[in-house]
Design an enzyme around this catalytic site. Structure first.
Site, PDB file in Angstrom:
ATOM      1  N   ASP A  70       0.814  -1.217   0.000  1.00 21.41           N
ATOM      2  CA  ASP A  70       0.000   0.000   0.000  1.00 21.41           C
ATOM      3  C   ASP A  70       0.849   1.269   0.000  1.00 21.41           C
ATOM      4  OD1 ASP A  70      -1.980  -1.873   0.319  1.00 21.41           O
ATOM      5  OD2 ASP A  70      -2.927  -0.896   2.031  1.00 21.41           O
ATOM      6  N   ASP A  71       0.159   2.344  -0.319  1.00 18.75           N
ATOM      7  CA  ASP A  71       0.647   3.717  -0.093  1.00 18.75           C
ATOM      8  C   ASP A  71       1.681   4.211  -1.089  1.00 18.75           C
ATOM      9  OD1 ASP A  71      -0.992   3.350   2.053  1.00 18.75           O
ATOM     10  OD2 ASP A  71       0.466   3.896   3.582  1.00 18.75           O
ATOM     11  N   HIS A  94      -6.496   2.970  -3.517  1.00 19.12           N
ATOM     12  CA  HIS A  94      -6.355   3.157  -2.065  1.00 19.12           C
ATOM     13  C   HIS A  94      -6.789   4.571  -1.665  1.00 19.12           C
ATOM     14  CE1 HIS A  94      -4.953   1.876   1.820  1.00 19.12           C
ATOM     15  NE2 HIS A  94      -3.863   2.610   1.856  1.00 19.12           N
ATOM     16  N   HIS A  96      -5.491   9.282   0.962  1.00 19.57           N
ATOM     17  CA  HIS A  96      -5.184   8.464   2.132  1.00 19.57           C
ATOM     18  C   HIS A  96      -5.754   9.082   3.415  1.00 19.57           C
ATOM     19  CE1 HIS A  96      -3.222   5.693   4.858  1.00 19.57           C
ATOM     20  NE2 HIS A  96      -2.921   4.958   3.804  1.00 19.57           N
ATOM     21  N   HIS A 133       3.686  -2.493   2.894  1.00 19.75           N
ATOM     22  CA  HIS A 133       3.773  -1.147   2.337  1.00 19.75           C
ATOM     23  C   HIS A 133       5.042  -0.987   1.521  1.00 19.75           C
ATOM     24  CE1 HIS A 133       0.820  -0.648   5.536  1.00 19.75           C
ATOM     25  NE2 HIS A 133       0.401   0.432   4.910  1.00 19.75           N
TER      26      HIS A 133
HETATM   27 ZN   LIG Z   1      -2.520   2.954   3.419  1.00 19.62          ZN
END
Ligand SMILES: [Zn+2]
Length: 317
Positions: A126-127, A178, A182, A275
């Site tokens: 993620d991210d 996502h 965020h 991540h």
């Molecule tokens: Zn995230």
């Protein structure tokens, strides 16, 4: 062939408990209390300290999703199930696998039929996209293990680095949505929530020619509206069922801790949250090696489709 499935029923039970408590994204204390019943010590610890409260961008997500679990999210309006093969424009990879798996209510990846291997994990990062070096590092390792993963990206990062999104796509990995900023979507109006999700669908499609098929809300925080918006966009909604805790400050620069955390929570169908972080890049080769040694396969995200209607509607209510 020995299916280590002693935890087989746990995810569903856990989901119910989590769901009953997870209306409160903003109440980590409550979560901690109830989660102690169902999660590993590592998860409970993480919930106890830093997550959700007031973190800056990105890194901190609770190891247990904070989802209120509206069970709407699957067949996106079409009555038949496995028929929807919408992934045949995956230009860079010739072979698109059939839809053999779905994400269940506990956000595990499970086979649609008994004959398909259930001793698998789903890898997610993620991210991003943040840096070419980290992305290449992750994908080099994924390639070495012939594994595919979902890269859940944020819109503002895609806007800053569209070439990194293209890199992920060109190297044969899968893009997920996502949200744009965020943020905790549950705190947003329905209109803002929709914009946060659909703007990412749009920029990804503009950048690589196809929109994501998967959605994961930041912090695992969603509600019925979030599920509905995901549905409206033919997105398969998921949080996770195995948090690596790579985002927790106590694991910073500790790849061995990331590996240990995943192995501690490992079960068939683990939906592993990681991540785009340097220590995760460093951990990945050893982690995947150990997963292989334990007999786990890596699910190709392209083989994950909507949940069969029967499997999701009959159970818990
Ligand atoms: Zn995230």
């Amino acid at each position: 062939m020995t299916p280590l499935l002693h935890k087989k029923l746990l995810p569903i039970a856990a989901a119910c408990l989590i769901l009953s408590s997870c209306g409160q994204t903003d109440a980590p204390t409550k979560q901690t209390t109830s989660n102690q019943n169902v999660t590993s010590p590592a998860e409970a610890t993480a919930l106890g300290d830093s997550n959700e409260a007031g973190q800056a961008d990105g890194q901190l997500e609770s190891s247990t999703p904070a989802d209120s679990g509206a069970p709407s999210g699957n067949s996106s309006g079409s009555p038949g199930n496995a028929a929807e093969v919408d992934s045949n424009e995956e230009g860079s990879e010739a072979e698109v696998p059939p839809l053999l798996y779905h994400i269940n209510k506990a956000y595990n990846v499970v086979p649609n039929v008994e004959t398909v291997d259930k001793k698998v994990v789903l890898l997610t990062f993620d991210d991003g996209p943040k840096e070419k070096e980290m992305i290449d590092g992750l994908i080099d390792t994924l390639d070495k293990h012939q594994a595919k993963a979902i890269f859940f990206v944020n819109g503002y990062r895609v806007k800053a680095h569209p070439e990194l999104l293209q890199l992920i796509q060109e190297r044969g990995q899968i893009i997920g949505n996502h949200s744009w900023d965020h943020i905790n979507l549950k705190k947003e109006s329905a209109a803002n929530m929709r914009k946060q999700i659909e703007d990412v669908q749009n920029i990804v499609e503009e950048t690589i020619g196809e929109a994501p098929r998967f959605f994961r809300p930041p912090f695992g925080s969603g509600n019925e509206t979030t599920h509905q918006i995901a549905d409206d966009n033919d997105l398969i909604y998921m949080t996770w069922s195995n948090g690596s805790l790579d985002w927790d400050s106590k694991n910073k620069n500790k790849p061995e801790a990331v590996i240990a955390n995943v192995l501690e929570q490992l079960h068939a169908g683990s939906n592993i949250l990681m991540h785009e972080l340097p220590w995760t890049v460093e951990a990945l080769d050893e982690l995947l090696t150990q997963l292989e040694q334990k007999g786990y396969g890596f699910v190709d995200p392209r083989s994950i489709g909507p949940a069969p209607v029967e499997a999701e509607s009959g159970g818990t209510k």
